[in-house]
Design a protein around this motif. Structure first.
Motif, PDB file in Angstrom:
ATOM      1  N   GLY A 147       0.830  -1.206   0.000  1.00  0.00           N
ATOM      2  CA  GLY A 147       0.000   0.000   0.000  1.00  0.00           C
ATOM      3  C   GLY A 147       0.862   1.253   0.000  1.00  0.00           C
ATOM      4  N   GLU A 148       0.288   2.326   0.497  1.00  0.00           N
ATOM      5  CA  GLU A 148       0.962   3.630   0.419  1.00  0.00           C
ATOM      6  C   GLU A 148       1.743   3.963   1.696  1.00  0.00           C
ATOM      7  N   ALA A 149       1.026   4.273   2.746  1.00  0.00           N
ATOM      8  CA  ALA A 149       1.674   4.737   3.976  1.00  0.00           C
ATOM      9  C   ALA A 149       0.727   4.524   5.141  1.00  0.00           C
ATOM     10  N   PRO A 150       1.270   4.398   6.352  1.00  0.00           N
ATOM     11  CA  PRO A 150       0.388   4.273   7.508  1.00  0.00           C
ATOM     12  C   PRO A 150      -0.496   5.502   7.663  1.00  0.00           C
ATOM     13  N   GLY A 151      -1.723   5.282   8.087  1.00  0.00           N
ATOM     14  CA  GLY A 151      -2.600   6.383   8.462  1.00  0.00           C
ATOM     15  C   GLY A 151      -2.603   6.495   9.976  1.00  0.00           C
ATOM     16  N   GLU A 154      -2.907   3.080  11.902  1.00  0.00           N
ATOM     17  CA  GLU A 154      -1.697   2.282  11.716  1.00  0.00           C
ATOM     18  C   GLU A 154      -0.556   2.861  12.550  1.00  0.00           C
ATOM     19  N   PRO A 160       0.331  -2.203   9.465  1.00  0.00           N
ATOM     20  CA  PRO A 160      -0.321  -1.616   8.291  1.00  0.00           C
ATOM     21  C   PRO A 160      -1.766  -2.069   8.124  1.00  0.00           C
ATOM     22  N   PHE A 161      -2.546  -1.218   7.526  1.00  0.00           N
ATOM     23  CA  PHE A 161      -3.939  -1.519   7.150  1.00  0.00           C
ATOM     24  C   PHE A 161      -4.753  -2.091   8.319  1.00  0.00           C
ATOM     25  N   ALA A 165      -9.707   1.546   6.071  1.00  0.00           N
ATOM     26  CA  ALA A 165      -9.265   1.017   4.773  1.00  0.00           C
ATOM     27  C   ALA A 165      -8.781  -0.420   4.928  1.00  0.00           C
ATOM     28  N   ASN A 187       3.794  -1.378   3.223  1.00  0.00           N
ATOM     29  CA  ASN A 187       3.549  -0.091   2.561  1.00  0.00           C
ATOM     30  C   ASN A 187       4.829   0.422   1.928  1.00  0.00           C
ATOM     31  N   HIS A 267      -7.116   1.733  -4.249  1.00  0.00           N
ATOM     32  CA  HIS A 267      -6.871   1.759  -2.807  1.00  0.00           C
ATOM     33  C   HIS A 267      -8.203   1.669  -2.061  1.00  0.00           C
TER      34      HIS A 267
END
Ligand code: URA
Length: 301
Positions: A147-151, A154, A160-161, A165, A187, A267
């Motif tokens: 994926g992209e990056a931790p939110g 996360e 991650p994830f 999402a 990510n 995504h």
């Protein structure tokens, strides 16, 4: 400050990514630097002192969080200053990138690589993040999801994830009959960009050697690239996800003895905003599963 101004200031802080309380009391980061230096040389005498409004000595991480934290109604404040003392002198971009490459290359197994990522200090995002977020799933998985990056979730949980999402991703995997033990989820970025902003090319570039080394050490049979940042970074393309999704590519970099079939998909965070797009992502997931189960061969364009 009026209630309306205070609310605006809070909203601004949240937008900038300062959305988590780290301590019981706030620190006055607007004191003059000399006053803070004086304060830093006075050890906290008691827990009472700690609990007062007295600022503790600034750390590099604190300073980074503080950068630019002025707010409406605070126009006479001193600008916060970040002292990078704890980090040592700032290194030129090329040297930091070389450090990342060397650290990644020196890791001969996944555990050492994870440790190398955790101890890498070259990416500024680490200073504002609460956790280094590396992977979830199985280290012996045959497939990698990137994926992209931790939110925010996360960053708090260190995996991650795991937010909204992530729940959507898990539901899709489960519905496709793919168990979490079959996948290794990671990510492109290991630290949350403040306020979930899009990561910049320098941040991506510094994490990429570690992502590539993960791929080399896991040697997955298939890759699922989730979202724009993942697909653009891994394929080195400027084309967007809506053009690339559902297509198979031969992912290759110099550390790999053979290319790995890789499919791009939308995504889940985008799907949460655009539910009508779920049908495309579901189609991609089924195509991914069919190749994973050996029912079809990837048609690499
Ligand atoms: N979005 C991502 O790309 N990765 C996460 O880990 C969470 C949200």
């Amino acid at each position: 400050m009026s209630n309306r101004e205070a609310r605006a200031a809070l909203e601004w802080l949240i937008e900038m990514g300062a959305d988590e309380a780290l301590e019981e009391t706030s620190r006055d980061r607007f004191r003059a630097p000399e006053a803070r230096a004086e304060q830093a040389s006075v050890p906290a005498a008691s827990s009472q002192a700690q609990n007062s409004m007295t600022p503790a000595p600034p750390t590099a991480r604190d300073g980074h969080r503080a950068q630019g934290m002025s707010a409406p109604g605070m126009s006479d404040a001193q600008p916060p200053v970040w002292h990078p003392g704890e980090q040592g002198p700032l290194q030129p971009a090329e040297a930091v990138l070389q450090n990342a490459r060397d650290a990644a290359a020196a890791a001969n197994d996944l555990e050492s690589l994870h440790e190398a990522i955790r101890t890498f200090e070259g990416c500024e995002l680490k200073r504002s993040a609460s956790n280094t977020v590396i992977y979830r799933g199985s280290k012996s998985a045959k497939v990698m999801l990137i994926g992209e990056a931790p939110g925010r979730d996360e960053d708090i949980q260190g995996q991650p994830f795991v937010g909204a999402a992530g729940r959507m991703l898990d539901t899709m995997l489960e519905s496709a009959g793919i168990a979490i033990e079959e996948v290794y989820i990671t990510n492109i970025l290991f630290w949350r960009p403040p306020g979930n902003r899009t990561p910049d090319t320098r941040e991506i570039g510094l994490c990429l050697p570690f992502v590539e080394r993960q791929i080399e050490l896991i040697r997955p049979e298939l890759l699922l690239m989730i979202g724009n940042v993942s697909v653009k970074t891994l394929l080195g393309t400027t084309q967007g996800i809506t053009r690339l999704r559902g297509k198979w590519f031969a992912y290759q970099h110099e550390g790999l003895s053979a290319p790995i079939p890789a499919i791009a998909s939308l995504h889940p965070a985008y799907l949460l905003r655009q539910p009508a797009q779920k049908r495309h992502a579901w189609r991609d997931m089924l195509a991914f599963r069919a190749v994973l189960r050996g029912e079809t061969k990837p048609e690499i364009g």
